[in-house]
Design a protein around this motif. Structure first.
Motif, PDB file in Angstrom:
ATOM      1  N   TRP A   1      44.523  48.099  24.474  1.00 42.65           N
ATOM      2  CA  TRP A   1      45.613  47.128  24.424  1.00 42.65           C
ATOM      3  C   TRP A   1      45.951  46.648  23.018  1.00 42.65           C
ATOM      4  O   TRP A   1      46.914  45.906  22.828  1.00 42.65           O
ATOM      5  N   ARG A   2      45.146  47.044  22.037  1.00 46.14           N
ATOM      6  CA  ARG A   2      45.395  46.601  20.663  1.00 46.14           C
ATOM      7  C   ARG A   2      45.465  45.075  20.586  1.00 46.14           C
ATOM      8  O   ARG A   2      46.437  44.482  20.091  1.00 46.14           O
ATOM      9  N   ARG A   3      44.418  44.474  21.133  1.00 44.32           N
ATOM     10  CA  ARG A   3      44.250  43.012  21.118  1.00 44.32           C
ATOM     11  C   ARG A   3      45.278  42.263  21.955  1.00 44.32           C
ATOM     12  O   ARG A   3      45.477  41.070  21.777  1.00 44.32           O
ATOM     13  N   LYS A   4      45.922  42.957  22.865  1.00 41.89           N
ATOM     14  CA  LYS A   4      46.850  42.283  23.765  1.00 41.89           C
ATOM     15  C   LYS A   4      46.054  41.639  24.892  1.00 41.89           C
ATOM     16  O   LYS A   4      45.214  42.281  25.509  1.00 41.89           O
ATOM     17  N   PRO A   5      46.281  40.364  25.223  1.00 40.13           N
ATOM     18  CA  PRO A   5      45.454  39.682  26.217  1.00 40.13           C
ATOM     19  C   PRO A   5      45.702  40.203  27.633  1.00 40.13           C
ATOM     20  O   PRO A   5      46.778  40.688  27.954  1.00 40.13           O
ATOM     21  N   MET A   6      44.669  40.101  28.481  1.00 39.57           N
ATOM     22  CA  MET A   6      44.790  40.469  29.878  1.00 39.57           C
ATOM     23  C   MET A   6      45.588  39.378  30.599  1.00 39.57           C
ATOM     24  O   MET A   6      45.185  38.227  30.636  1.00 39.57           O
ATOM     25  N   LEU A   7      46.722  39.757  31.187  1.00 36.28           N
ATOM     26  CA  LEU A   7      47.548  38.773  31.867  1.00 36.28           C
ATOM     27  C   LEU A   7      47.269  38.744  33.370  1.00 36.28           C
ATOM     28  O   LEU A   7      47.019  37.710  33.941  1.00 36.28           O
ATOM     29  N   ARG A   8      47.312  39.905  34.013  1.00 37.59           N
ATOM     30  CA  ARG A   8      47.106  39.981  35.450  1.00 37.59           C
ATOM     31  C   ARG A   8      46.102  41.075  35.781  1.00 37.59           C
ATOM     32  O   ARG A   8      46.076  42.111  35.124  1.00 37.59           O
ATOM     33  N   ALA A   9      45.317  40.829  36.809  1.00 40.38           N
ATOM     34  CA  ALA A   9      44.336  41.807  37.259  1.00 40.38           C
ATOM     35  C   ALA A   9      44.330  41.825  38.780  1.00 40.38           C
ATOM     36  O   ALA A   9      44.657  40.830  39.439  1.00 40.38           O
ATOM     37  N   ALA A  10      43.975  42.962  39.348  1.00 43.80           N
ATOM     38  CA  ALA A  10      43.831  43.112  40.793  1.00 43.80           C
ATOM     39  C   ALA A  10      42.397  43.522  41.090  1.00 43.80           C
ATOM     40  O   ALA A  10      41.786  44.280  40.333  1.00 43.80           O
ATOM     41  N   VAL A  11      41.848  43.023  42.193  1.00 38.24           N
ATOM     42  CA  VAL A  11      40.459  43.307  42.528  1.00 38.24           C
ATOM     43  C   VAL A  11      40.358  43.591  44.018  1.00 38.24           C
ATOM     44  O   VAL A  11      41.063  42.984  44.835  1.00 38.24           O
ATOM     45  N   CYS A  12      39.496  44.533  44.376  1.00 38.48           N
ATOM     46  CA  CYS A  12      39.261  44.873  45.778  1.00 38.48           C
ATOM     47  C   CYS A  12      38.304  43.860  46.399  1.00 38.48           C
ATOM     48  O   CYS A  12      37.309  43.464  45.777  1.00 38.48           O
ATOM     49  N   ILE A  13      38.604  43.468  47.635  1.00 35.21           N
ATOM     50  CA  ILE A  13      37.718  42.579  48.384  1.00 35.21           C
ATOM     51  C   ILE A  13      37.552  43.142  49.794  1.00 35.21           C
ATOM     52  O   ILE A  13      38.418  43.861  50.286  1.00 35.21           O
ATOM     53  N   PRO A  14      36.442  42.837  50.473  1.00 35.30           N
ATOM     54  CA  PRO A  14      36.268  43.296  51.861  1.00 35.30           C
ATOM     55  C   PRO A  14      37.340  42.729  52.773  1.00 35.30           C
ATOM     56  O   PRO A  14      37.884  41.645  52.530  1.00 35.30           O
ATOM     57  N   HIS A  15      37.639  43.460  53.842  1.00 33.76           N
ATOM     58  CA  HIS A  15      38.720  43.035  54.735  1.00 33.76           C
ATOM     59  C   HIS A  15      38.401  41.725  55.446  1.00 33.76           C
ATOM     60  O   HIS A  15      39.308  40.981  55.818  1.00 33.76           O
ATOM     61  N   ASP A  16      37.104  41.430  55.630  1.00 37.14           N
ATOM     62  CA  ASP A  16      36.719  40.212  56.340  1.00 37.14           C
ATOM     63  C   ASP A  16      36.189  39.141  55.379  1.00 37.14           C
ATOM     64  O   ASP A  16      35.372  38.304  55.763  1.00 37.14           O
ATOM     65  N   ALA A  17      36.655  39.176  54.133  1.00 38.10           N
ATOM     66  CA  ALA A  17      36.146  38.243  53.121  1.00 38.10           C
ATOM     67  C   ALA A  17      36.513  36.806  53.469  1.00 38.10           C
ATOM     68  O   ALA A  17      37.654  36.505  53.829  1.00 38.10           O
ATOM     69  N   GLU A  18      35.548  35.920  53.326  1.00 34.30           N
ATOM     70  CA  GLU A  18      35.766  34.499  53.575  1.00 34.30           C
ATOM     71  C   GLU A  18      36.349  33.838  52.318  1.00 34.30           C
ATOM     72  O   GLU A  18      36.329  34.426  51.230  1.00 34.30           O
ATOM     73  N   PRO A  19      36.861  32.622  52.446  1.00 34.33           N
ATOM     74  CA  PRO A  19      37.464  31.952  51.277  1.00 34.33           C
ATOM     75  C   PRO A  19      36.534  31.844  50.078  1.00 34.33           C
ATOM     76  O   PRO A  19      36.974  32.003  48.936  1.00 34.33           O
ATOM     77  N   LEU A  20      35.250  31.586  50.299  1.00 42.66           N
ATOM     78  CA  LEU A  20      34.323  31.501  49.177  1.00 42.66           C
ATOM     79  C   LEU A  20      34.172  32.845  48.473  1.00 42.66           C
ATOM     80  O   LEU A  20      34.020  32.907  47.249  1.00 42.66           O
ATOM     81  N   VAL A  21      34.208  33.926  49.229  1.00 41.62           N
ATOM     82  CA  VAL A  21      34.124  35.263  48.640  1.00 41.62           C
ATOM     83  C   VAL A  21      35.356  35.546  47.791  1.00 41.62           C
ATOM     84  O   VAL A  21      35.266  36.087  46.680  1.00 41.62           O
ATOM     85  N   ARG A  22      36.527  35.185  48.303  1.00 44.94           N
ATOM     86  CA  ARG A  22      37.763  35.378  47.546  1.00 44.94           C
ATOM     87  C   ARG A  22      37.748  34.558  46.251  1.00 44.94           C
ATOM     88  O   ARG A  22      38.152  35.045  45.183  1.00 44.94           O
ATOM     89  N   ARG A  23      37.269  33.327  46.365  1.00 45.21           N
ATOM     90  CA  ARG A  23      37.223  32.470  45.185  1.00 45.21           C
ATOM     91  C   ARG A  23      36.263  33.027  44.137  1.00 45.21           C
ATOM     92  O   ARG A  23      36.558  32.979  42.942  1.00 45.21           O
ATOM     93  N   ALA A  24      35.125  33.566  44.584  1.00 47.50           N
ATOM     94  CA  ALA A  24      34.167  34.135  43.637  1.00 47.50           C
ATOM     95  C   ALA A  24      34.768  35.316  42.888  1.00 47.50           C
ATOM     96  O   ALA A  24      34.558  35.483  41.682  1.00 47.50           O
ATOM     97  N   ALA A  25      35.538  36.153  43.590  1.00 45.72           N
ATOM     98  CA  ALA A  25      36.182  37.291  42.933  1.00 45.72           C
ATOM     99  C   ALA A  25      37.200  36.827  41.899  1.00 45.72           C
ATOM    100  O   ALA A  25      37.277  37.363  40.784  1.00 45.72           O
ATOM    101  N   VAL A  26      37.987  35.799  42.254  1.00 45.50           N
ATOM    102  CA  VAL A  26      38.996  35.284  41.323  1.00 45.50           C
ATOM    103  C   VAL A  26      38.325  34.679  40.094  1.00 45.50           C
ATOM    104  O   VAL A  26      38.736  34.931  38.950  1.00 45.50           O
ATOM    105  N   GLU A  27      37.288  33.890  40.298  1.00 45.58           N
ATOM    106  CA  GLU A  27      36.622  33.239  39.170  1.00 45.58           C
ATOM    107  C   GLU A  27      35.938  34.258  38.258  1.00 45.58           C
ATOM    108  O   GLU A  27      35.885  34.054  37.032  1.00 45.58           O
ATOM    109  N   THR A  28      35.430  35.331  38.832  1.00 37.38           N
ATOM    110  CA  THR A  28      34.791  36.360  38.012  1.00 37.38           C
ATOM    111  C   THR A  28      35.793  37.012  37.075  1.00 37.38           C
ATOM    112  O   THR A  28      35.542  37.165  35.872  1.00 37.38           O
ATOM    113  N   LEU A  29      36.954  37.389  37.605  1.00 37.63           N
ATOM    114  CA  LEU A  29      37.971  38.032  36.763  1.00 37.63           C
ATOM    115  C   LEU A  29      38.593  37.040  35.790  1.00 37.63           C
ATOM    116  O   LEU A  29      38.904  37.393  34.650  1.00 37.63           O
ATOM    117  N   ALA A  30      38.770  35.793  36.228  1.00 37.66           N
ATOM    118  CA  ALA A  30      39.313  34.785  35.315  1.00 37.66           C
ATOM    119  C   ALA A  30      38.364  34.534  34.162  1.00 37.66           C
ATOM    120  O   ALA A  30      38.791  34.239  33.031  1.00 37.66           O
TER     121      ALA A  30
END
Length: 342
Positions: free
Chosen positions: A99-128
């Motif tokens: 990226w030549r020092r270009k910041p990461m703006l958006r990312a997509a992450v795979c989650i299980p189909h039956d993921a609970e809200p806490l699981v979704r939040r953990a994935a978001v916080e990890t990428l953030a």
């Protein structure tokens, strides 16, 4: 899908956080990271010793002050701090060069189909925590189906079995959504434990951590009923190093019980589907994806148990991240439907 294709096309990075391996797809560059989800940390100072393959090689060989951590279990982030540190170490330099020092703006992450809200939040916080300002969540089954080449957007049934390290996810898809799905706690690690227990009971041999995978390799190349695999380990009674010749047919018999649970879940998912969908699957069959999909004899066992065609994806271990990458690149087109007019 959890998010629209239009939103995904605005993302630059796709991440598949698996219990066994972590994979990162960079837009216009492809898969840039494919490494074991393992971190070796010094418990005294908290410093990272190794990440990825070097950390995995340390399992069972570390002194007391060094611990090998797996921050992801069954597609779920169980240690957010360690998952962040692992991702920073795996992708930092590669992303900066690309990226030549270009910041990461958006990312997509795979989650299980039956993921609970806490699981979704953990994935978001990890990428953030590694620089993403916005994180889109995508069902791992849908992403894997796209990566394996299945026409998930069509009004036809497609069945996918994602064989992971800790569990397997089974689903029937149609029109880009999940019609029926189940999760069974049978994966590569369960199969490994069945092999380890069999060798301990039948041969009084304790295997080291890395010894099960060569046995799987022997199963894949050996003709049934005619082969033996050389396995080394520690004798249970004497504690000394010993090598034994293991009959591969007996190993296949040892792993049959956990695989039977997977067959039962497939039948349960099929019972939840409408007859028209099951009729589609009779011709199209089942697609196997995930790292454990390459287990020797798995496809033939499922074919015999269900009476349906069973196919293994061309690159089953990277289907999820490749499918997510295809969505980012805009290679997946939704089925356009003209609105009804009077």
């Amino acid at each position: 899908m959890t998010v629209s294709l239009e939103q995904l096309r605005r993302c630059s990075v796709a991440v598949d956080l698996g219990a066994a391996r972590t994979r990162v797809y960079l837009k216009r560059f492809g898969v840039i990271v494919d490494a074991p989800s393992a971190v070796a940390v010094n418990t005294r100072s908290g410093a990272l010793i190794a990440v990825g393959a070097p950390a995995e090689r340390m399992v069972g060989r570390t002194p007391e002050h060094i611990r090998v951590v797996r921050p992801v279990s069954n597609g779920t982030v169980v240690d957010i701090d360690m998952a962040r540190r692992m991702l920073r170490a795996l992708i930092g330099d590669r992303l900066r060069r690309a990226w030549r020092r270009k910041p990461m703006l958006r990312a997509a992450v795979c989650i299980p189909h039956d993921a609970e809200p806490l699981v979704r939040r953990a994935a978001v916080e990890t990428l953030a925590g590694v620089g993403a300002r916005r994180v889109e969540l995508v069902d791992s089954l849908v992403a894997a189906a796209v990566g394996s080449g299945l026409p998930v957007e069509e009004p036809e049934a497609t069945m996918i079995v994602m064989c992971g390290a800790a569990a397997s996810h089974i689903a029937v898809l149609s029109l880009g959504s999940i019609v029926a799905a189940e999760t069974v706690p049978v994966g590569g690690e369960v199969i490994d434990r069945a092999v380890v227990q069999h060798l301990r009971n039948q041969h009084e041999l304790m295997l080291p951590h890395q010894a099960v995978h060569p046995l799987h390799l022997a199963l894949s190349v050996a003709p049934p009923g005619q082969a033996q695999a050389e396995v080394y380990g520690r004798d249970v009674s004497t504690g000394l190093f010993r090598t034994v010749a293991v009959d591969t047919d007996s190993v296949r018999a040892a792993i049959r019980p956990p695989l039977t649970a997977m067959v039962d879940s497939i039948r349960s998912v099929l019972r939840q589907c409408q007859p028209d969908l099951v009729a589609d699957l009779a011709d199209r069959g089942i697609m196997l994806v995930g790292g454990s999909a390459m287990l020797p004899g798995l496809d033939s066992m499922l074919r015999q148990a269900t009476g349906m065609p069973v196919h293994v994806a061309e690159r089953p271990s990277v289907c999820a991240v490749e499918g997510l990458g295809a969505m980012l690149e805009g290679r997946v087109r939704p089925l356009h439907r003209d609105p009804l007019t009077r």
